[in-house]
Write an enzyme that holds these catalytic residues in place. Structure first.
Site, PDB file in Angstrom:
ATOM      1  N   CYS A 100       0.849  -1.197   0.000  1.00  0.00           N
ATOM      2  CA  CYS A 100       0.000   0.000   0.000  1.00  0.00           C
ATOM      3  C   CYS A 100       0.877   1.236   0.000  1.00  0.00           C
ATOM      4  O   CYS A 100       1.702   1.422   0.888  1.00  0.00           O
ATOM      5  CB  CYS A 100      -0.904  -0.018   1.235  1.00  0.00           C
ATOM      6  SG  CYS A 100      -1.889   1.484   1.423  1.00  0.00           S
ATOM      7  N   CYS A 104      -3.418   7.635  -2.149  1.00  0.00           N
ATOM      8  CA  CYS A 104      -4.661   7.786  -2.902  1.00  0.00           C
ATOM      9  C   CYS A 104      -5.809   8.316  -2.042  1.00  0.00           C
ATOM     10  O   CYS A 104      -6.713   8.985  -2.544  1.00  0.00           O
ATOM     11  CB  CYS A 104      -5.054   6.477  -3.561  1.00  0.00           C
ATOM     12  SG  CYS A 104      -5.171   5.084  -2.439  1.00  0.00           S
ATOM     13  N   THR A 191      -4.346   5.211   7.232  1.00  0.00           N
ATOM     14  CA  THR A 191      -3.300   4.720   6.340  1.00  0.00           C
ATOM     15  C   THR A 191      -2.387   5.862   5.915  1.00  0.00           C
ATOM     16  O   THR A 191      -2.834   6.823   5.301  1.00  0.00           O
ATOM     17  CB  THR A 191      -3.930   4.061   5.102  1.00  0.00           C
ATOM     18  OG1 THR A 191      -4.773   2.993   5.526  1.00  0.00           O
ATOM     19  CG2 THR A 191      -2.867   3.530   4.169  1.00  0.00           C
ATOM     20  N   GLU A 257      -0.485   2.185   9.312  1.00  0.00           N
ATOM     21  CA  GLU A 257      -1.767   2.654   9.854  1.00  0.00           C
ATOM     22  C   GLU A 257      -1.529   3.218  11.254  1.00  0.00           C
ATOM     23  O   GLU A 257      -0.580   2.833  11.936  1.00  0.00           O
ATOM     24  CB  GLU A 257      -2.790   1.507   9.946  1.00  0.00           C
ATOM     25  CG  GLU A 257      -3.161   0.881   8.618  1.00  0.00           C
ATOM     26  CD  GLU A 257      -2.109  -0.074   8.090  1.00  0.00           C
ATOM     27  OE1 GLU A 257      -1.409  -0.726   8.922  1.00  0.00           O
ATOM     28  OE2 GLU A 257      -1.951  -0.164   6.868  1.00  0.00           O
ATOM     29  N   HIS A 292     -12.802   6.195  -3.597  1.00  0.00           N
ATOM     30  CA  HIS A 292     -11.839   5.274  -2.988  1.00  0.00           C
ATOM     31  C   HIS A 292     -12.110   3.829  -3.413  1.00  0.00           C
ATOM     32  O   HIS A 292     -11.180   3.023  -3.517  1.00  0.00           O
ATOM     33  CB  HIS A 292     -11.874   5.417  -1.465  1.00  0.00           C
ATOM     34  CG  HIS A 292     -10.568   5.088  -0.817  1.00  0.00           C
ATOM     35  ND1 HIS A 292      -9.367   5.546  -1.297  1.00  0.00           N
ATOM     36  CD2 HIS A 292     -10.260   4.319   0.275  1.00  0.00           C
ATOM     37  CE1 HIS A 292      -8.383   5.096  -0.546  1.00  0.00           C
ATOM     38  NE2 HIS A 292      -8.896   4.337   0.407  1.00  0.00           N
ATOM     39  N   TYR A 296      -9.429   1.053  -5.554  1.00  0.00           N
ATOM     40  CA  TYR A 296      -9.078  -0.336  -5.282  1.00  0.00           C
ATOM     41  C   TYR A 296      -9.027  -1.175  -6.566  1.00  0.00           C
ATOM     42  O   TYR A 296      -8.409  -2.237  -6.594  1.00  0.00           O
ATOM     43  CB  TYR A 296     -10.073  -0.945  -4.298  1.00  0.00           C
ATOM     44  CG  TYR A 296      -9.806  -0.569  -2.860  1.00  0.00           C
ATOM     45  CD1 TYR A 296      -9.212   0.647  -2.532  1.00  0.00           C
ATOM     46  CD2 TYR A 296     -10.151  -1.415  -1.818  1.00  0.00           C
ATOM     47  CE1 TYR A 296      -8.973   1.002  -1.217  1.00  0.00           C
ATOM     48  CE2 TYR A 296      -9.910  -1.076  -0.493  1.00  0.00           C
ATOM     49  CZ  TYR A 296      -9.324   0.143  -0.201  1.00  0.00           C
ATOM     50  OH  TYR A 296      -9.080   0.486   1.087  1.00  0.00           O
ATOM     51  N   CYS A 299      -4.991  -0.119  -7.299  1.00  0.00           N
ATOM     52  CA  CYS A 299      -3.907  -0.468  -6.373  1.00  0.00           C
ATOM     53  C   CYS A 299      -3.888  -1.952  -6.036  1.00  0.00           C
ATOM     54  O   CYS A 299      -2.825  -2.589  -6.043  1.00  0.00           O
ATOM     55  CB  CYS A 299      -3.992   0.380  -5.109  1.00  0.00           C
ATOM     56  SG  CYS A 299      -5.473   0.148  -4.097  1.00  0.00           S
ATOM     57  N   GLU A 447      -7.582  -4.996   4.318  1.00  0.00           N
ATOM     58  CA  GLU A 447      -8.022  -3.705   3.792  1.00  0.00           C
ATOM     59  C   GLU A 447      -8.945  -3.899   2.595  1.00  0.00           C
ATOM     60  O   GLU A 447      -9.859  -3.101   2.368  1.00  0.00           O
ATOM     61  CB  GLU A 447      -6.811  -2.863   3.402  1.00  0.00           C
ATOM     62  CG  GLU A 447      -7.188  -1.437   3.007  1.00  0.00           C
ATOM     63  CD  GLU A 447      -6.002  -0.629   2.556  1.00  0.00           C
ATOM     64  OE1 GLU A 447      -5.615   0.291   3.295  1.00  0.00           O
ATOM     65  OE2 GLU A 447      -5.458  -0.911   1.471  1.00  0.00           O
TER      66      GLU A 447
END
Length: 483
Positions: A100, A104, A191, A257, A292, A296, A299, A447
């Protein structure tokens, strides 16, 4: 300076004064901390690639505010091409880091903020949109990283914010002054918060009039007085303290995180973008979540590319690459991964301009994308573990391999196919372990389930946007049923 270099980014973090705790102790230099540094390397990649002419088209954009060349992570989407390039950029970064890369969430928060503040101003006569765009220009000009912070602790999930025994379970306004507001509460699962220059706060659920003190959105420097960070644990995280590299699987990159505490933090009015306009909290949440969930589809796919490649190498090194069932499993992994990518691209191509001109993805397809993300990475992970075999979780350590007393046994008995060293075989198995069970599993597995809203959140949105009545009418027309 519209584009910061990797070195400038690292220097900028060193200048910040975070109040950070990890394992119960204060951390003064988080940039060089061995547990935290891999996550910083990940985010630094967003700066590094933006300087590379090979990736300029994906990693940079022309600002709609100033006309300057900027990092795409600070850009407001102006058309379908911007939305598609965002997904492609995120896939690229996942491929480069296998983890990660954290940036973003701030991009998604900014794009949601832009259209919602515009519509808020239209209805309420406020000046939030003007404030926000001035703030975003500052972010673009200095190539800053924003942490988008939405999730509150929530306390008793069966109670509204104003009904909680402890009012701080949701971040809220405690005082309104001439020069700004005072807020108190916390944000969870943040994050990349410690790798960010700014934090942008958003409400976590749609608010009612009774909860108007919790309908607040703003941005402040991440090291503002009154903010405390408590670093989150990750599986196998203390391996980074052992002085070895092979056992980490992915020694250079990782995620991060934190629990972020706001203890009577002052926010000046020029950084406030919502103050008790509770009727717009739902729109901000819905749009941020949509952006978001689109992310996904990029990413997680990039990270999936790395895991698929690692599984294929494990099969090669084990001498199992010719087995038909192994080939079929790799095909299934690719199929699932590309399906996720297709959803990310689809919701981008079907996007539309909002009233202020910034483009919003197709929310229905973005939620379908994320619903698939809650499932497919788990199956890809299962297949990778199947192909890798049990040695992935039972093999000795790097120190055993290097030991003058027993290293030759490890070298001898963990050998796979001829022509591949035992060390290389161990390295690829450790990478799969890292991505499926270790530190990177936070970003790729859990996640995928809970990030950008847990599975039920997407199902609610799909039900809301599925337009069943229109589908019923189609069936009636064809069946010859009159209204």
């Amino acid at each position: 300076m519209s584009l910061m270099t990797k070195e400038q980014y690292l220097d900028s973090l060193r200048e910040m004064k975070f109040k950070l705790y990890m394992f119960g102790e204060r951390v003064e230099n988080h940039v060089d901390n061995p547990i935290i540094r891999p996550s910083i390397n990940c985010l630094a990649m967003t700066y590094d690639l933006a300087q590379d002419p090979q990736y300029e088209d994906l990693m940079t954009a022309t600002s709609s505010l100033t006309g300057k060349k900027i990092n795409r992570f600070t850009h407001l989407h102006q058309n379908h091409d911007d939305l598609v390039k965002k997904v492609k950029m995120l896939r690229l970064l996942g491929q480069k880091t296998g983890s990660c890369f954290q940036r973003c969430v701030g991009m998604d928060a900014s794009n949601a903020q832009d259209s919602v503040t515009f519509e808020m101003d239209q209805k309420c006569g406020t000046e939030y949109h003007k404030r926000f765009r001035k703030y975003l220009q500052y972010v673009q000009d200095n190539d800053l990283t924003i942490d988008g912070a939405m999730t509150d602790p929530k306390g008793d999930r069966g109670l509204a914010p104003h009904q909680q025994k402890d009012p701080d379970m949701y971040l809220h306004i405690v005082e309104e002054r001439k020069d700004g507001i005072i807020v108190k509460g916390a944000k969870c699962h943040q994050t990349g918060a410690l790798n960010s220059h700014e934090i942008m706060i958003m409400p976590t659920i749609s608010m009612t009039e009774a909860d108007m003190d919790y309908a607040v959105s703003f941005a402040i420097p991440a090291d503002t007085e009154g903010i405390t960070y408590i670093y989150g644990r990750q599986s196998c995280d203390t391996r980074k303290l052992e002085g070895v590299e092979l056992d980490l699987g992915n020694a250079k990159f990782g995620g991060q995180e934190a629990l972020v505490i706001f203890d009577n933090v002052f926010v000046p009015w020029e950084k406030v973008f919502m103050c008790r306009e509770y009727e717009f909290s739902g729109a901000l949440i819905e749009r941020f979540a949509g952006y978001h969930r689109q992310s996904y589809g990029g990413c997680k796919v990039g990270v999936g590319d790395v895991l698929i490649g690692a599984a294929a190498l494990a099969a090669d090194y084990n001498g199992a690459h010719k087995a038909s069932h192994v080939k079929d499993k790799l095909i299934e992994m690719i199929h699932l991964n590309e399906t996720l990518y297709s959803c990310g691209i689809a919701c981008s191509c079907q996007g539309r301009p909002t009233v202020c001109g910034t483009y919003l993805i197709d929310l229905m397809l973005a939620n379908v994308c994320k619903q698939n993300v809650t499932r497919f990475p788990y199956e890809i992970t299962r297949l990778a573990e199947d192909i890798a075999g049990g040695l992935m979780v039972t093999m000795p350590s790097e120190k055993d391999l290097r030991s003058p007393e027993i290293g030759h046994y490890v070298e001898k008995y963990l050998k796979g196919v001829e022509g591949v060293s035992t060390e290389d075989r161990m390295r690829i198995l450790r990478l799969i372990e890292n991505m499926t069970l270790g530190c990177a599993a936070v970003g790729y597995r859990t996640e995928s389930l809970h990030g950008a809203g847990s599975p039920q959140a997407q199902r609610i949105m799909i039900a809301r946007q599925g337009n069943l009545s229109a589908k019923k009418k189609l069936a009636k027309d064809i069946a010859g049923i009159s209204e």
